[in-house]
Design an enzyme around this catalytic site. Sequence first.
Site, PDB file in Angstrom:
ATOM      1  N   GLU A 210     -33.780  23.920  45.062  1.00  0.00           N
ATOM      2  CA  GLU A 210     -34.812  23.067  44.448  1.00  0.00           C
ATOM      3  C   GLU A 210     -34.298  22.493  43.126  1.00  0.00           C
ATOM      4  O   GLU A 210     -34.395  21.297  42.856  1.00  0.00           O
ATOM      5  CB  GLU A 210     -36.085  23.878  44.153  1.00  0.00           C
ATOM      6  CG  GLU A 210     -36.870  24.313  45.367  1.00  0.00           C
ATOM      7  CD  GLU A 210     -36.474  25.700  45.856  1.00  0.00           C
ATOM      8  OE1 GLU A 210     -35.321  26.130  45.595  1.00  0.00           O
ATOM      9  OE2 GLU A 210     -37.300  26.340  46.533  1.00  0.00           O
ATOM     10  N   GLY A 264     -34.653  36.966  36.447  1.00  0.00           N
ATOM     11  CA  GLY A 264     -35.264  35.637  36.295  1.00  0.00           C
ATOM     12  C   GLY A 264     -36.675  35.713  35.736  1.00  0.00           C
ATOM     13  O   GLY A 264     -37.048  34.981  34.819  1.00  0.00           O
ATOM     14  N   GLU A 350     -43.157  39.904  42.708  1.00  0.00           N
ATOM     15  CA  GLU A 350     -41.731  39.903  43.016  1.00  0.00           C
ATOM     16  C   GLU A 350     -41.100  41.236  42.588  1.00  0.00           C
ATOM     17  O   GLU A 350     -40.114  41.681  43.158  1.00  0.00           O
ATOM     18  CB  GLU A 350     -41.024  38.726  42.307  1.00  0.00           C
ATOM     19  CG  GLU A 350     -39.669  38.377  42.910  1.00  0.00           C
ATOM     20  CD  GLU A 350     -39.132  37.014  42.463  1.00  0.00           C
ATOM     21  OE1 GLU A 350     -39.347  36.009  43.167  1.00  0.00           O
ATOM     22  OE2 GLU A 350     -38.506  36.946  41.390  1.00  0.00           O
ATOM     23  N   HIS A 381     -67.572  29.876  38.592  1.00  0.00           N
ATOM     24  CA  HIS A 381     -68.224  28.869  39.433  1.00  0.00           C
ATOM     25  C   HIS A 381     -67.457  28.655  40.725  1.00  0.00           C
ATOM     26  O   HIS A 381     -67.626  27.627  41.389  1.00  0.00           O
ATOM     27  CB  HIS A 381     -68.358  27.565  38.649  1.00  0.00           C
ATOM     28  CG  HIS A 381     -69.156  27.744  37.401  1.00  0.00           C
ATOM     29  ND1 HIS A 381     -70.531  27.632  37.377  1.00  0.00           N
ATOM     30  CD2 HIS A 381     -68.781  28.114  36.153  1.00  0.00           C
ATOM     31  CE1 HIS A 381     -70.962  27.883  36.142  1.00  0.00           C
ATOM     32  NE2 HIS A 381     -69.921  28.194  35.383  1.00  0.00           N
ATOM     33  N   LYS A 510     -34.899  31.524  52.394  1.00  0.00           N
ATOM     34  CA  LYS A 510     -33.915  30.570  51.858  1.00  0.00           C
ATOM     35  C   LYS A 510     -32.835  30.297  52.899  1.00  0.00           C
ATOM     36  O   LYS A 510     -32.427  29.158  53.111  1.00  0.00           O
ATOM     37  CB  LYS A 510     -33.243  31.141  50.602  1.00  0.00           C
ATOM     38  CG  LYS A 510     -34.128  31.176  49.358  1.00  0.00           C
ATOM     39  CD  LYS A 510     -33.300  31.641  48.161  1.00  0.00           C
ATOM     40  CE  LYS A 510     -34.163  31.952  46.955  1.00  0.00           C
ATOM     41  NZ  LYS A 510     -33.419  32.540  45.846  1.00  0.00           N
TER      42      LYS A 510
HETATM   43  O1  F6P Z   1     -36.974  32.810  44.469  1.00  0.00           O
HETATM   44  C1  F6P Z   1     -36.465  33.904  43.827  1.00  0.00           C
HETATM   45  C2  F6P Z   1     -35.705  33.637  42.577  1.00  0.00           C
HETATM   46  O2  F6P Z   1     -34.463  34.208  42.703  1.00  0.00           O
HETATM   47  C3  F6P Z   1     -36.436  34.181  41.373  1.00  0.00           C
HETATM   48  O3  F6P Z   1     -36.271  35.524  41.204  1.00  0.00           O
HETATM   49  C4  F6P Z   1     -35.861  33.342  40.281  1.00  0.00           C
HETATM   50  O4  F6P Z   1     -36.659  33.430  39.151  1.00  0.00           O
HETATM   51  C5  F6P Z   1     -35.863  31.994  40.937  1.00  0.00           C
HETATM   52  O5  F6P Z   1     -35.542  32.261  42.277  1.00  0.00           O
HETATM   53  C6  F6P Z   1     -34.961  30.951  40.348  1.00  0.00           C
HETATM   54  O6  F6P Z   1     -33.615  31.316  40.357  1.00  0.00           O
HETATM   55  P1  F6P Z   1     -32.546  30.597  39.464  1.00  0.00           P
HETATM   56  O7  F6P Z   1     -32.963  30.764  38.032  1.00  0.00           O
HETATM   57  O8  F6P Z   1     -31.246  31.266  39.750  1.00  0.00           O
HETATM   58  O9  F6P Z   1     -32.522  29.139  39.828  1.00  0.00           O
END
Ligand code: F6P
Length: 546
Positions: A210, A264, A350, A381, A510
């Site tokens: 992403e 993270g 998580e 509400h 993933k």
């Molecule tokens: O989706 C899981 C995860 O590994 C989280 O633990 C983490 O915060 C997020 O994805 C983003 O990961 P990164 O900072 O490596 O992009």
Amino acid sequence: MDRSSFDRILAELHQHRTAEPVDVRAAFRADPGRFARFSASDGDMLLDWSKCAVDDATMDLLGKLAGAAGVEARRDAMFDGAHINITEDRAVLHTALRNPGAEGPVVDGQDVGADVAAVLDAMSAFADAVRSGKAGGATGKAITDIVNIGIGGSDLGPVMVTLALAPYHDGPRAHYVSNIDGAHIHDTLQGLDPETTLVIVASKTFTTVETMTNAETARRWIETALGKEAVGHHFAAVSTALDRVAAFGIAPERVFGFWDWVGGRYSVWGAIGLPVMIAVGPQRFRELLAGAHAMDEHFRTVPLERNLPALLGLVGWWHRVVCACPARAVIPYDQRLSRLPAYLQQLDMESNGKGTALDGKPVATPTGPLVWGEPGTNGQHAFFQLLHQGTDIIPVEFLVAANGHEPELKHQHDLLLANCLAQSEALMKGRTLEEARVQMLAKGMEAAKVDEIAPHRVFSGNRPSITILYRLLDPATLGRLIALYEHRVFVEGVLYNINSFDQWGVELGKELATQLLPVVEGKENAAGRDASTAGLVEHILQLKER
Ligand code: F6P
């Protein structure tokens, strides 16, 4: 974990709950000291769990349970830098991020305190340069907007803190893009001027699809408007993977690092907090850290029976495991904490949504609950109906400040406070059939109608809630609140006997998404996939506009 003692105390807790169920209303009537005994404070922050169905025996057993689970020993191991994240063989030291420059711990040869201080200083210098206009865009104009591109822990913390600290913003506006859905970055960039926008690519691994996809889109946006050579002026990065950042083309002096001992979801305190620091300034950011450090010290040194994170964790565990509540609601009566529930979803779910114990065997008890919520009064509400009269008992955690930041709107803050207290009181008190009848008759309703309708107006009551009260949501208080929740999750994780610091459960999806991309692109067929996925792909390809 002393398993046999733990199991014995767990059985005693079940037995105690069945043999001597606590009716909180009766307990308050019988005991004028109940609030004092079932609340605790740290400075101006108060934790009140007196509206939960616990008594002295419950708390005594929970204290013994913490001893059998080894909560204090594991806490100390964490602060000392032991590799308590056993599945990734890592230390867990986000606490060091809020104690810059401190002596120790030295972890795997690294002087953690010195490295943390160095990154914080570099972030501060960069933030000051951006805020003052010294580090402007390629055309020399000052930066007015920052776009942070990250997801999960590289997004939720900074987003939540940015919103929470709105009264302290005096720098560029901070925007956040996380979703792979192109709509997110499209709609965010649409209102912005590339000449005055700084993009921060935030990713611990610098591989998250992403984030990398959105970063490429942002780079094209800058290049199209200002040319290729402008990219260096408009990008910065936050990552542990410095080699990958360099490959992306971001200059080393604009890269802020952190380390594999920061998970993270625990990373907002370091370089991941850069957009917050640019928005509120390094001084306010350091106040946030100081607040969190104060809570660390509280957690590390105060005996468990007055220790806020330990108490929040023990009562949370009691509701989940002994009372079998599947969920907990977090309801900040604080609009600026509107993203706290989402932040806590990652922090809690998580961390503690696990089915395998530390020894590799299936866990012996239920683990983390579903965590959800919305700010009050809005939630009242929407879903409070279920909290008051639904068939599941959902413990509620209310958070509220005694003061708002708007003295001219004090009356509105008083209304907010009254509503918060009213909800916890209503959950506890409920309303009997007789009380409902009396009220309806007093309003002049006919007796026959009263008989028909009154059962619908009954509230069972005795529904548990915890209230966390603080003076004002300033940076230090916010830091204390977040650290309180981090350590509560830690305590519950120890009681569940799991590793709260890995997240293997996010991997499978993933992997499959990578395999499915060429299929939805129509480059590969769906042969060999299950019939549902293949059927969905077929429909997508039919509906897709080419
Ligand atoms: O989706 C899981 C995860 O590994 C989280 O633990 C983490 O915060 C997020 O994805 C983003 O990961 P990164 O900072 O490596 O992009």
